[in-house]
Design an enzyme around this catalytic site. Sequence first.
Site, PDB file in Angstrom:
ATOM      1  N   HIS A 119       7.316  -2.659   0.329  1.00 38.95           N
ATOM      2  CA  HIS A 119       7.532  -1.634  -0.698  1.00 38.95           C
ATOM      3  C   HIS A 119       8.013  -0.326  -0.088  1.00 38.95           C
ATOM      4  O   HIS A 119       7.696   0.017   1.051  1.00 38.95           O
ATOM      5  CB  HIS A 119       6.288  -1.435  -1.561  1.00 38.95           C
ATOM      6  CG  HIS A 119       5.055  -1.015  -0.820  1.00 38.95           C
ATOM      7  ND1 HIS A 119       4.742   0.304  -0.584  1.00 38.95           N
ATOM      8  CD2 HIS A 119       4.045  -1.741  -0.292  1.00 38.95           C
ATOM      9  CE1 HIS A 119       3.596   0.376   0.056  1.00 38.95           C
ATOM     10  NE2 HIS A 119       3.151  -0.846   0.264  1.00 38.95           N
ATOM     11  N   ASP A 121       7.656   2.817  -1.484  1.00 36.45           N
ATOM     12  CA  ASP A 121       6.906   4.020  -1.836  1.00 36.45           C
ATOM     13  C   ASP A 121       5.701   4.137  -0.911  1.00 36.45           C
ATOM     14  O   ASP A 121       5.330   3.184  -0.231  1.00 36.45           O
ATOM     15  CB  ASP A 121       6.469   3.991  -3.301  1.00 36.45           C
ATOM     16  CG  ASP A 121       5.594   2.781  -3.636  1.00 36.45           C
ATOM     17  OD1 ASP A 121       5.720   1.732  -2.956  1.00 36.45           O
ATOM     18  OD2 ASP A 121       4.784   2.869  -4.575  1.00 36.45           O
ATOM     19  N   ASP A 151       2.110   1.239   6.235  1.00 36.33           N
ATOM     20  CA  ASP A 151       2.108   0.819   4.836  1.00 36.33           C
ATOM     21  C   ASP A 151       3.160   1.596   4.061  1.00 36.33           C
ATOM     22  O   ASP A 151       2.885   2.672   3.551  1.00 36.33           O
ATOM     23  CB  ASP A 151       0.720   1.051   4.240  1.00 36.33           C
ATOM     24  CG  ASP A 151       0.619   0.643   2.790  1.00 36.33           C
ATOM     25  OD1 ASP A 151       1.357  -0.272   2.385  1.00 36.33           O
ATOM     26  OD2 ASP A 151      -0.177   1.249   2.050  1.00 36.33           O
ATOM     27  N   GLU A 185       4.823   0.147  -5.637  1.00 37.45           N
ATOM     28  CA  GLU A 185       3.660  -0.681  -5.336  1.00 37.45           C
ATOM     29  C   GLU A 185       2.364   0.116  -5.310  1.00 37.45           C
ATOM     30  O   GLU A 185       1.300  -0.409  -5.630  1.00 37.45           O
ATOM     31  CB  GLU A 185       3.863  -1.360  -3.974  1.00 37.45           C
ATOM     32  CG  GLU A 185       2.839  -2.454  -3.657  1.00 37.45           C
ATOM     33  CD  GLU A 185       1.573  -1.954  -2.986  1.00 37.45           C
ATOM     34  OE1 GLU A 185       0.594  -2.726  -2.900  1.00 37.45           O
ATOM     35  OE2 GLU A 185       1.547  -0.785  -2.533  1.00 37.45           O
ATOM     36  N   GLU A 186       2.439   1.404  -4.944  1.00 37.09           N
ATOM     37  CA  GLU A 186       1.228   2.168  -4.660  1.00 37.09           C
ATOM     38  C   GLU A 186       0.521   2.723  -5.893  1.00 37.09           C
ATOM     39  O   GLU A 186      -0.599   3.212  -5.784  1.00 37.09           O
ATOM     40  CB  GLU A 186       1.553   3.331  -3.706  1.00 37.09           C
ATOM     41  CG  GLU A 186       1.936   2.909  -2.293  1.00 37.09           C
ATOM     42  CD  GLU A 186       0.776   2.329  -1.501  1.00 37.09           C
ATOM     43  OE1 GLU A 186      -0.307   2.102  -2.083  1.00 37.09           O
ATOM     44  OE2 GLU A 186       0.971   2.072  -0.300  1.00 37.09           O
ATOM     45  N   HIS A 430      -3.429   3.993   4.543  1.00 36.81           N
ATOM     46  CA  HIS A 430      -3.707   5.084   3.597  1.00 36.81           C
ATOM     47  C   HIS A 430      -4.451   6.237   4.255  1.00 36.81           C
ATOM     48  O   HIS A 430      -5.019   7.080   3.552  1.00 36.81           O
ATOM     49  CB  HIS A 430      -4.513   4.575   2.395  1.00 36.81           C
ATOM     50  CG  HIS A 430      -3.729   3.702   1.477  1.00 36.81           C
ATOM     51  ND1 HIS A 430      -4.146   3.387   0.195  1.00 36.81           N
ATOM     52  CD2 HIS A 430      -2.546   3.041   1.622  1.00 36.81           C
ATOM     53  CE1 HIS A 430      -3.268   2.602  -0.388  1.00 36.81           C
ATOM     54  NE2 HIS A 430      -2.285   2.365   0.458  1.00 36.81           N
TER      55      HIS A 430
END
Length: 457
Positions: A119, A121, A151, A185-186, A430
């Site tokens: 992804h 984003d 990520d 996705e996030e 994250h």
Amino acid sequence: MVLTFWLVKHKLYPVSFQSTMTTSNVKQALGDLNKESFVSLLTKIIGESKFLQNNPPELIPEEDRVVNHVLDCLRPYSTETGGGPLVINHVTYFPGRGNLIVEYPGTEPGKILSFVGMHMDVVTANPNDWDFDPFSLSIEGDKLRGRGTTDCLGHVALVTELMKRLAETKLKLKSTVVAVFIANEENSAISGVGVDALVKAGLLDKLKGGPLFWIDTADKQPCIGTGGMIPWKLHVTGKLFHSGLAHKAINALELGMEALKEIQIRFYKDFPPHPNEQVYGFATPSTMKPTQWSYPGGGINQIPGECTISGDVRLTPFYNVKDVMTKLQEYVDYINENISKLDTRGPVSKYILHDENIRGSLTLTFDEAMSGVACDLDSRGFHVLCKATEETVGHVKPYSITGSLPLIRELKDEGFDVQTSGYGLMATYHAKNEYCLLSDMCEGYLVFASIIAQLED
């Protein structure tokens, strides 16, 4: 017999081969990750990460910023320019927020494998909290530092390099290899933008013909199980009053605490640790807990008349999300009907004011929920991923977590052979000061090459 050229470590070698490639030939042709090219691409992508943060309504990502860099890398090898075999489809459902489907055609109809879930984003980052600029790539030894390196922008660059190498070598594979780079996705506050829209439009249907590898986990091992997630809000209504006259109030904070305790007790009774959690190696069973608490405000001498407790359920995939939501609502309905039976706190604490005909009450609401997945441990995709991991990393130890990934349960239920893996670091997922390791990404590339090679047999 066909004469072609393999590009191995930036050199061209003429090689003759029959229509069927051997595993070793494919791996030799794909070689190692081109580190210089990879880092150069990742530098450009991380440089966009400030504009890729996904936290609406304040921050809406512009994934096409990444798409443009990937296109710059792959378009010269595409059918669009006549420079190569790649078939590229830029699919957009919201301005500036595209997805990208890249296909390297094989020779055998219906034989396919795919890398999906990379992804474009990222989660938010506050530069004041970081030891380095989160929105530009910095390098410290083996560390590649910046928001999205783990990520999932590192994977975007990695799979782009894989597709580029396939196009350069022009290997005559039986399998079609597809890469799907996705938007949104996030955060699920806005839907119909990313992979959910691609599935709805039928653009991923043909991927059912072979293993689908979702590349958005970490630590170089197969992730064989993920958790479902149910975001919930419990709004509590009492009666505001002066704290010196507590007998005339219904304390919303106390009601919320006691109600939540009762809800949690019932949840853990109805959804205890499941035997399959040990088989899949889940670190935790299903959990239901608060993560946020808010109230309208007031003086220290005011007993609050309302508050909202928010949290989530993380559910192992052996329980059904809808069943849990139904049960949670039943718990709340029972407490509302029997609120006088709920534990109180002190001699004047109460949840009904009979002389005023006022009752405390609870209202439960849910945000968008998602289901977890238990990957098929008997599938070809799982066995291929395990073998590729063991020969590249040196060992294979599949794991499961109650972190959540969007849509993969639905894909599995629709007949896709979904497997998941990733080559960032779980410790920086994250997190502030996010980074990945270049050496891990190099191993990820070799795992991908091994997967492609094995599926030729």
